[in-house]
Scaffold this motif. Structure first.
Motif, mmCIF file in Angstrom:
data_model
loop_
_atom_site.group_PDB
_atom_site.id
_atom_site.type_symbol
_atom_site.label_atom_id
_atom_site.label_comp_id
_atom_site.label_asym_id
_atom_site.label_seq_id
_atom_site.Cartn_x
_atom_site.Cartn_y
_atom_site.Cartn_z
ATOM 1 N N ASN A 142 13.807 1.792 -1.792
ATOM 2 C CA ASN A 142 13.195 0.562 -2.286
ATOM 3 C C ASN A 142 13.460 0.426 -3.784
ATOM 4 O O ASN A 142 13.290 1.396 -4.535
ATOM 5 N N PRO A 143 13.878 -0.747 -4.255
ATOM 6 C CA PRO A 143 14.223 -0.924 -5.677
ATOM 7 C C PRO A 143 13.106 -0.493 -6.638
ATOM 8 O O PRO A 143 13.378 0.078 -7.697
ATOM 9 N N GLN A 144 11.868 -0.759 -6.246
ATOM 10 C CA GLN A 144 10.729 -0.398 -7.091
ATOM 11 C C GLN A 144 10.650 1.122 -7.297
ATOM 12 O O GLN A 144 10.433 1.609 -8.405
ATOM 13 N N ILE A 145 10.886 1.861 -6.203
ATOM 14 C CA ILE A 145 10.835 3.329 -6.267
ATOM 15 C C ILE A 145 12.070 3.860 -6.992
ATOM 16 O O ILE A 145 11.968 4.793 -7.805
ATOM 17 N N LYS A 146 13.232 3.268 -6.715
ATOM 18 C CA LYS A 146 14.463 3.709 -7.389
ATOM 19 C C LYS A 146 14.343 3.530 -8.901
ATOM 20 O O LYS A 146 14.780 4.387 -9.672
ATOM 21 N N THR A 147 13.745 2.411 -9.308
ATOM 22 C CA THR A 147 13.539 2.173 -10.749
ATOM 23 C C THR A 147 12.621 3.247 -11.335
ATOM 24 O O THR A 147 12.899 3.795 -12.401
ATOM 25 N N ALA B 161 0.836 -1.213 0.000
ATOM 26 C CA ALA B 161 0.000 0.000 0.000
ATOM 27 C C ALA B 161 0.864 1.254 0.000
ATOM 28 O O ALA B 161 0.572 2.242 -0.713
ATOM 29 N N GLY B 162 1.952 1.234 0.785
ATOM 30 C CA GLY B 162 2.857 2.381 0.847
ATOM 31 C C GLY B 162 3.524 2.652 -0.489
ATOM 32 O O GLY B 162 3.603 3.810 -0.942
ATOM 33 N N LEU B 163 3.998 1.577 -1.150
ATOM 34 C CA LEU B 163 4.652 1.731 -2.449
ATOM 35 C C LEU B 163 3.676 2.244 -3.511
ATOM 36 O O LEU B 163 4.022 3.113 -4.325
ATOM 37 N N THR B 164 2.458 1.727 -3.497
ATOM 38 C CA THR B 164 1.446 2.158 -4.472
ATOM 39 C C THR B 164 1.164 3.652 -4.331
ATOM 40 O O THR B 164 1.112 4.392 -5.319
ATOM 41 N N MET B 165 1.010 4.089 -3.078
ATOM 42 C CA MET B 165 0.726 5.513 -2.810
ATOM 43 C C MET B 165 1.901 6.376 -3.263
ATOM 44 O O MET B 165 1.726 7.402 -3.923
ATOM 45 N N ALA B 166 3.114 5.956 -2.934
ATOM 46 C CA ALA B 166 4.309 6.716 -3.302
ATOM 47 C C ALA B 166 4.489 6.771 -4.812
ATOM 48 O O ALA B 166 4.822 7.822 -5.379
ATOM 49 N N GLU B 167 4.260 5.659 -5.481
ATOM 50 C CA GLU B 167 4.406 5.619 -6.940
ATOM 51 C C GLU B 167 3.445 6.583 -7.622
ATOM 52 O O GLU B 167 3.804 7.277 -8.570
ATOM 53 N N THR B 168 2.213 6.619 -7.126
ATOM 54 C CA THR B 168 1.203 7.522 -7.701
ATOM 55 C C THR B 168 1.687 8.968 -7.645
ATOM 56 O O THR B 168 1.580 9.720 -8.623
ATOM 57 N N VAL B 169 2.234 9.347 -6.487
ATOM 58 C CA VAL B 169 2.730 10.717 -6.304
ATOM 59 C C VAL B 169 3.931 10.994 -7.194
ATOM 60 O O VAL B 169 3.995 12.017 -7.885
ATOM 61 N N LEU B 170 4.896 10.083 -7.197
ATOM 62 C CA LEU B 170 6.158 10.325 -7.897
ATOM 63 C C LEU B 170 5.993 10.300 -9.412
ATOM 64 O O LEU B 170 6.778 10.928 -10.122
ATOM 65 N N LYS B 171 4.967 9.623 -9.888
ATOM 66 C CA LYS B 171 4.676 9.680 -11.326
ATOM 67 C C LYS B 171 4.163 11.066 -11.713
ATOM 68 O O LYS B 171 4.393 11.542 -12.815
ATOM 69 N N LEU B 172 3.474 11.713 -10.762
ATOM 70 C CA LEU B 172 2.963 13.058 -11.005
ATOM 71 C C LEU B 172 4.069 14.106 -10.909
ATOM 72 O O LEU B 172 4.115 15.045 -11.695
ATOM 73 N N ASP B 173 4.958 13.928 -9.923
ATOM 74 C CA ASP B 173 5.996 14.941 -9.685
ATOM 75 C C ASP B 173 7.198 14.275 -9.005
ATOM 76 O O ASP B 173 7.191 14.023 -7.807
ATOM 77 N N LYS B 174 8.226 14.000 -9.803
ATOM 78 C CA LYS B 174 9.390 13.284 -9.286
ATOM 79 C C LYS B 174 10.201 14.102 -8.275
ATOM 80 O O LYS B 174 10.991 13.546 -7.516
#
Length: 413
Positions: free
Chosen positions: A383-388, A343-356
């Protein structure tokens, strides 16, 4: 009150002999007297019709000064029935419409004034203001420049041009425009304040403080400049000076919510959490739905170890403004910390796709994230997923820049 027809005629001629600019410097009491004088003339049936439109435009001007904008519009409409080509009436109607936030209609009224009198620089400047409120900044700049072609020493238009440039993040050009205004009117405290804000955005904090102090030399009770000075001290980590500046602002205007918020921000940096909460709560008493204040309460709760309470604050902020990115990332970090990894990664990914840029710890520090939240954000960002994801967004940006360079080069051939 009028006694006879000749008295009415002479009295109305006397009023109409005044320019609208003459009313600007009047005190409220003097304006009230003039309004009553005009109203009594307009109510007299012996008033010559040719003078009625001129009186109505003066009444409309004074109505606006008393914030009676609907009445001002009615007076303008009545005047236009008599003189449809009175450019001052159209301009006054535009200002009243702008004051009521009916910006498109205001622009149309200014354009009518300019059809009649193309060199009426007041209407060009006012049109720029309405366009600026519509966030049509480039068009606003064109309007201000038209005003300045006609009257190069019109300090209001220079400042207003600076504000439009500021909103376009063209800070150096904004400063140059404010400085032109100050060449013409060195005691123009609004322009000093605006210049200080532009310097603040350029991170030239020492110069910003000097500039805010110039505004305060001219107008010591200018609460806005005191608060801006506090914000600048906060960036310089001069926390006691920041608190003192905010308190000066609040002495002058106790309900100035931004100064309460500024105090809260400063106490947060000093880790004086209870005082920070009290300051934010004061700000929220004044502006209950200000999502930034609610989100900052979440920052404090997190540093106090009250993660679930922090999440509730951030959720409340998002409920007010679902485009507000910061609390969404903060919730992602909090969930990740609690072990809700997916859940944390999903939320973070949503934000970072909008504004890195929210993936940069320095950015988070500037947004007043505390030590605990920063430490947990760092773990999530590793986290590797976020770093990618972040590396992909960087590569995409580089690719876009290279494509723009190619297009630019091909256009030169």
């Amino acid at each position: 009150f009028p006694i006879n027809e000749e008295y009415v005629r002479q009295e109305s001629l006397d009023v109409c002999a005044k320019e609208l600019d003459d009313y600007i410097e009047l005190t409220r009491q003097q304006r009230k007297y003039e309004w009553c004088r005009i109203k009594s003339l307009l109510d007299d049936e012996r008033l010559p019709v040719e003078q009625k439109a001129s009186l109505l435009v003066r009444k409309a001007f004074l109505d606006r000064k008393f914030q009676h904008n609907e009445e001002a519009i009615l007076a303008c409409d009545e005047a236009l029935k008599i003189q449809a080509n009175n450019y001052e009436v159209w301009n006054n109607k535009g200002v009243a419409l702008k004051n009521l936030e009916r910006y498109e209609q205001a622009v149309a009224a200014y354009e009518k004034a300019l059809e009649i009198k193309p060199d009426y620089y007041y209407a060009w400047n006012n049109k720029g203001d309405a366009l600026r409120n519509l966030e049509r900044y480039e068009q606003a700049i064109v309007a201000y420049e038209k005003a300045l072609e006609i009257k190069p020493d019109y300090h209001y238009a220079w400042r207003n041009k600076g504000i439009a440039l500021f909103y376009l993040e063209r800070y150096e050009q904004a400063i140059a425009a404010y400085e032109k205004a100050l060449e013409i009117k060195p005691d123009y405290h609004y322009a000093w304040k605006n210049k200080g804000i532009a310097l603040f955005c350029l991170e030239r904090y020492e110069q910003a403080i000097t500039t805010f102090e110039k505004a305060l030399e001219i107008k010591p009770d200018y609460h806005y400049a005191w608060s801006c000075k506090g914000n600048t001290f906060l960036q310089l980590k001069l926390y006691q000076q920041a608190i003192a500046a905010y308190e000066k602002a609040l002495e002058i205007k106790p309900d100035y919510h931004y100064a309460w918020s500024g105090k809260g921000n400063t106490f947060l940096q000093l880790k004086l959490y209870q005082q920070a909460i009290a300051a934010y709560e004061k700000a929220l008493e004044i502006k209950p739905n200000r999502e930034y204040f609610i989100s900052n309460l979440g920052l404090i709760k997190y540093e106090m170890g009250k993660i679930d309470e922090a999440i509730k604050n951030w959720e409340a902020a998002i409920k007010i403004n679902n485009q507000f990115v910061e609390p969404q990332l903060a919730i992602g970090v909090a969930l990740y910390k609690k072990g809700e990894i997916s859940a944390g990664l999903t939320m973070a990914e949503t934000v970072l796709k909008l504004d890195k840029s929210w993936g940069n710890l320095q950015r988070l520090k500037k947004e007043l994230w505390g030590d605990k939240l920063l430490a947990d954000a760092e773990k999530l960002l590793e986290n590797p997923q976020i770093k990618t994801l972040l590396s992909q967004t960087v590569e995409e940006a580089k690719s876009k820049e290279e494509k723009m360079d190619e297009d630019s080069n091909s256009n030169q051939l």
